[in-house]
Design a protein around this motif. Structure first.
Motif, PDB file in Angstrom:
ATOM      1  N   VAL A  86       0.840  -1.205   0.000  1.00  0.00           N
ATOM      2  CA  VAL A  86       0.000   0.000   0.000  1.00  0.00           C
ATOM      3  C   VAL A  86       0.873   1.253   0.000  1.00  0.00           C
ATOM      4  O   VAL A  86       0.649   2.186  -0.764  1.00  0.00           O
ATOM      5  CB  VAL A  86      -0.967   0.006   1.210  1.00  0.00           C
ATOM      6  N   HIS A  87       1.906   1.274   0.849  1.00  0.00           N
ATOM      7  CA  HIS A  87       2.738   2.470   0.958  1.00  0.00           C
ATOM      8  C   HIS A  87       3.677   2.638  -0.235  1.00  0.00           C
ATOM      9  O   HIS A  87       3.970   3.772  -0.631  1.00  0.00           O
ATOM     10  CB  HIS A  87       3.487   2.469   2.288  1.00  0.00           C
ATOM     11  N   ILE A  88       4.125   1.543  -0.819  1.00  0.00           N
ATOM     12  CA  ILE A  88       4.936   1.655  -2.038  1.00  0.00           C
ATOM     13  C   ILE A  88       4.079   2.216  -3.168  1.00  0.00           C
ATOM     14  O   ILE A  88       4.520   3.097  -3.918  1.00  0.00           O
ATOM     15  CB  ILE A  88       5.567   0.299  -2.415  1.00  0.00           C
ATOM     16  N   ASN A  89       2.860   1.721  -3.282  1.00  0.00           N
ATOM     17  CA  ASN A  89       1.957   2.257  -4.308  1.00  0.00           C
ATOM     18  C   ASN A  89       1.678   3.737  -4.074  1.00  0.00           C
ATOM     19  O   ASN A  89       1.641   4.525  -5.020  1.00  0.00           O
ATOM     20  CB  ASN A  89       0.650   1.469  -4.351  1.00  0.00           C
ATOM     21  N   ALA A  90       1.464   4.109  -2.828  1.00  0.00           N
ATOM     22  CA  ALA A  90       1.216   5.522  -2.516  1.00  0.00           C
ATOM     23  C   ALA A  90       2.434   6.372  -2.868  1.00  0.00           C
ATOM     24  O   ALA A  90       2.301   7.448  -3.442  1.00  0.00           O
ATOM     25  CB  ALA A  90       0.858   5.687  -1.043  1.00  0.00           C
ATOM     26  N   ALA A  91       3.613   5.882  -2.526  1.00  0.00           N
ATOM     27  CA  ALA A  91       4.833   6.628  -2.823  1.00  0.00           C
ATOM     28  C   ALA A  91       5.028   6.766  -4.323  1.00  0.00           C
ATOM     29  O   ALA A  91       5.433   7.824  -4.813  1.00  0.00           O
ATOM     30  CB  ALA A  91       6.040   5.934  -2.185  1.00  0.00           C
ATOM     31  N   SER A  92       4.732   5.721  -5.058  1.00  0.00           N
ATOM     32  CA  SER A  92       4.858   5.771  -6.514  1.00  0.00           C
ATOM     33  C   SER A  92       3.869   6.747  -7.123  1.00  0.00           C
ATOM     34  O   SER A  92       4.186   7.494  -8.039  1.00  0.00           O
ATOM     35  CB  SER A  92       4.639   4.377  -7.111  1.00  0.00           C
TER      36      SER A  92
END
Length: 100
Positions: A86-92
């Protein structure tokens, strides 16, 4: 966010957290909280109020810094792969990850 059921909550802290959650994680973040409604509604409320209403609403770090710190902590913690995704997707989505 007017189409979200979160906006009807009487708690200002929850409303602030729901808005921040949507800014950071989009609909995917709201879906995670919705998924907790049947099994642990208090946990979902706590995540929205505390993590996003209190912590993610602070101005000490910008969104890029906050995502990088969160990704680092979840990686070091281990066993938190769903949250890490979830956080990697948000960061991307926000362009928070450094590029090579």
């Amino acid at each position: 966010m007017t189409d979200s059921p979160f906006i009807d909550q009487p708690n200002e802290r929850f409303r602030r957290g729901a808005l921040r959650l949507r800014e950071i994680d989009g609909e995917q973040g709201l879906a995670v909280v919705d998924a907790l409604a049947d099994i642990a509604p208090d946990l979902g409320r706590y995540v929205v109020e505390f993590a996003f209403g209190d912590i993610y609403s602070r101005e000490d770090l910008d969104d890029r810094q906050r995502q990088l710190v969160t990704i680092g902590a979840l990686t070091a913690l281990g066993g938190a792969e769903p949250q890490l995704v979830v956080h990697i997707n948000a960061a991307s989505m926000w362009g928070s990850l450094p590029t090579r």
